[in-house]
Write an enzyme that holds these catalytic residues in place. Structure first.
Site, short mmCIF file in Angstrom:
data_model
loop_
_atom_site.label_atom_id
_atom_site.label_comp_id
_atom_site.label_asym_id
_atom_site.label_seq_id
_atom_site.Cartn_x
_atom_site.Cartn_y
_atom_site.Cartn_z
N ASP A 21 -80.21 -58.49 -28.00
CA ASP A 21 -79.19 -59.41 -28.49
C ASP A 21 -79.46 -60.78 -27.86
OD1 ASP A 21 -76.93 -60.89 -29.01
OD2 ASP A 21 -75.51 -59.35 -28.37
N MET A 22 -79.76 -61.76 -28.68
CA MET A 22 -80.14 -63.09 -28.16
C MET A 22 -78.99 -63.78 -27.43
SD MET A 22 -80.43 -64.99 -31.80
CE MET A 22 -79.09 -64.94 -32.99
N HIS B 160 -78.97 -71.91 -38.16
CA HIS B 160 -78.11 -72.27 -39.31
C HIS B 160 -77.20 -71.11 -39.72
CE1 HIS B 160 -80.80 -70.87 -42.95
NE2 HIS B 160 -80.74 -69.97 -42.01
N GLY C 159 -84.79 -63.84 -33.13
CA GLY C 159 -84.27 -63.56 -34.47
C GLY C 159 -85.44 -63.61 -35.44
N LYS D 254 -86.51 -69.74 -36.21
CA LYS D 254 -86.61 -70.14 -37.61
C LYS D 254 -85.47 -69.51 -38.40
CE LYS D 254 -89.22 -69.63 -41.81
NZ LYS D 254 -88.50 -68.49 -42.37
N ASP E 133 -85.28 -59.18 -31.97
CA ASP E 133 -84.30 -59.07 -33.06
C ASP E 133 -83.39 -57.88 -32.78
OD1 ASP E 133 -82.98 -59.08 -35.76
OD2 ASP E 133 -84.56 -60.53 -36.22
N1 SAH Z 1 -86.56 -65.90 -38.17
C1 SAH Z 1 -86.71 -65.02 -39.31
C2 SAH Z 1 -85.40 -64.36 -39.77
C3 SAH Z 1 -84.21 -65.27 -39.93
S1 SAH Z 1 -82.73 -64.41 -40.48
C4 SAH Z 1 -87.34 -65.81 -40.45
O1 SAH Z 1 -87.08 -66.99 -40.58
O2 SAH Z 1 -88.07 -65.22 -41.23
C5 SAH Z 1 -81.83 -64.34 -38.95
C6 SAH Z 1 -82.32 -63.22 -38.04
O3 SAH Z 1 -81.52 -63.23 -36.84
C7 SAH Z 1 -82.17 -61.83 -38.64
O4 SAH Z 1 -83.39 -61.13 -38.57
C8 SAH Z 1 -81.11 -61.18 -37.75
O5 SAH Z 1 -81.25 -59.77 -37.61
C9 SAH Z 1 -81.32 -61.90 -36.43
N2 SAH Z 1 -80.18 -61.82 -35.52
C10 SAH Z 1 -78.87 -61.98 -35.81
N3 SAH Z 1 -78.11 -61.83 -34.72
C11 SAH Z 1 -78.96 -61.57 -33.69
C12 SAH Z 1 -78.78 -61.32 -32.29
N4 SAH Z 1 -77.58 -61.32 -31.77
N5 SAH Z 1 -79.88 -61.09 -31.53
C13 SAH Z 1 -81.12 -61.10 -32.06
N6 SAH Z 1 -81.36 -61.34 -33.40
C14 SAH Z 1 -80.29 -61.56 -34.19
#
Ligand code: SAH
Length: 384
Positions: free
Chosen positions: A271-272, A289, A227, A285, A250
């Site tokens: 997809d995580m 939350h 993410g 990061k 992401d």
């Molecule tokens: N880690 C980054 C962004 C945090 S926002 C930072 O702190 O700057 C949360 C991120 O999770 C977003 O970029 C969103 O696209 C990603 N995200 C949400 N669901 C996801 C999924 N199922 N698989 C991968 N990434 C995902």
């Protein structure tokens, strides 16, 4: 003399009445503070003050941000709000007889101008946090509390990236579709989100490296930022530890828009909840939350599958807040509580240590270490 009566014990003294009245109005107008700050940032006022050597009169500012002189009295009102609340400071011009106030930057407003904030400009985060997409759902918060979704809650929790549990999120109630669809549907909003996260990541990673938190990245050969958005955090790690192979996982709509100059970082669209690419360490990061406990456990299990054993250096590095960790000063406690309630609009939550511990053990991790070295945020190392 006042007679003491239990019957009228609810009666308030004039002092209490006025104190309550004052506190209510102070609260009623809290949003005016964020709106005034957004306005100042959009107009470029912190940058205008910075260009004048860090001190500017109203007339300087008006000229610099290309407003009509007729707006000077109105701008004075905006600056008064932002000065009493500590965003700007004010000093009288020398000689004082000229009577013109001079506005200066504070540590807070310096962080809204890259040149004054040690290279950091947090205005993309401001734009994101007070974006109408985030604000509108809060008008329905009370209605969301009353939604009767007990039946759905008894069903098994829906998997996948869309849901944060079976009950409808405040976001979905207001916008009509799940939260992570927004970045795919609305490219402008997607850009606001990605830029905000990148600005925050650059800031946070610098503090991590300054405060000795860089040790958490020492000794690893590869890192995947799950993410990881547009890769600002991964790029910072790659720059500080050139031997660490850094990648970002992401969603496809985010990776598609990633800047080509994100340093030595490899992007993986996926997809995580399904798959996390293997690495010595996983960085999460501002990700956990955004999700409820069941989803966090699923994400963490995927992360555990991606890393080696603890003896082989495997770990998950989380950057998020631990409510109650670090300073207990009022401004920390209030900022943490506000951040938590803010996260409610996407079904996210900020956690206390015991809540973190619970999801770590459910996901099969054996130990963790909290390092509260990031102001109201912490780094948590979690070991398989
Ligand atoms: N880690 C980054 C962004 C945090 S926002 C930072 O702190 O700057 C949360 C991120 O999770 C977003 O970029 C969103 O696209 C990603 N995200 C949400 N669901 C996801 C999924 N199922 N698989 C991968 N990434 C995902």
């Amino acid at each position: 003399m006042h007679e003491h009566t239990t019957q009228h014990s609810y009666e308030m003294s004039t002092e209490e009445l006025l104190q309550g009245h004052l506190q209510l109005y102070h609260h009623f107008f809290s949003y005016i503070k964020s709106m005034a700050l957004k306005c100042a940032a959009e107009l470029g006022i912190p940058a205008a003050i910075h260009r004048r050597g860090g001190a500017a009169t109203l007339r300087d500012i008006v000229a610099d941000v290309a407003l009509r002189q007729a707006k000077v009295p109105h701008l004075r009102r905006l600056m008064r709000v932002l000065t009493v609340s500590g965003i700007f400071a004010m000093k009288q011009q020398q000689p004082a007889s000229s009577g013109e106030a001079v506005y200066t930057l504070t540590p807070a407003s310096r962080l809204l101008v890259a040149g004054a904030g040690g290279g950091h400009d947090m205005s993309p985060m401001l734009r994101f946090l007070v974006h109408p997409t985030a604000l509108t759902p809060f008008f329905s918060l009370h209605a969301w509390f009353r939604v009767d979704d007990e039946e759905e809650e008894e069903e098994p929790v829906a998997g996948g990236s869309g849901g944060g549990g079976a009950a409808m999120s405040l976001f979905e109630m207001a916008h009509g579709f799940p939260r992570w669809e927004m970045t795919g549907r609305d490219a402008a909003y997607g850009a606001v989100l990605n830029e905000a996260m990148a600005a925050d990541s650059r800031f946070v990673m610098e503090v991590v490296f300054r405060e000795g938190g860089g040790d958490v990245f020492r000794g690893i050969g590869s890192l995947v930022d799950v993410g990881g958005g547009h890769g600002a955090a991964a790029a910072a790690v790659a720059a500080a530890f050139p031997h660490v192979k850094c990648s970002v996982l992401d969603l496809p709509q985010v990776v598609r828009k990633a800047p080509p100059d994100a340093g030595d970082v490899r992007f993986v669209a996926g997809d995580m909840f399904e798959y996390v690419p293997p690495a010595d360490a996983v960085l999460l990061k501002y990700v956990l939350h955004c999700f409820g406990d069941d989803d966090c456990v699923k994400i963490l299990r995927r992360c555990k599958e991606a890393i080696p054993t603890r003896d082989a250096g495997g770990k998950v590095i989380i950057i998020n807040m631990v409510i109650g960790s670090g300073s207990q000063r009022d401004i920390f406690k209030e900022t943490q509580a506000l951040f938590d309630l803010y996260m409610m609009y996407i079904d996210g939550v900020e956690r206390e240590e015991k809540e973190w511990e619970n999801i770590f053990s459910k996901a099969g991790f054996s130990a963790y270490k909290i390092m509260p070295i990031l102001g109201f945020l912490s780094i948590i190392e979690v070991y398989p």
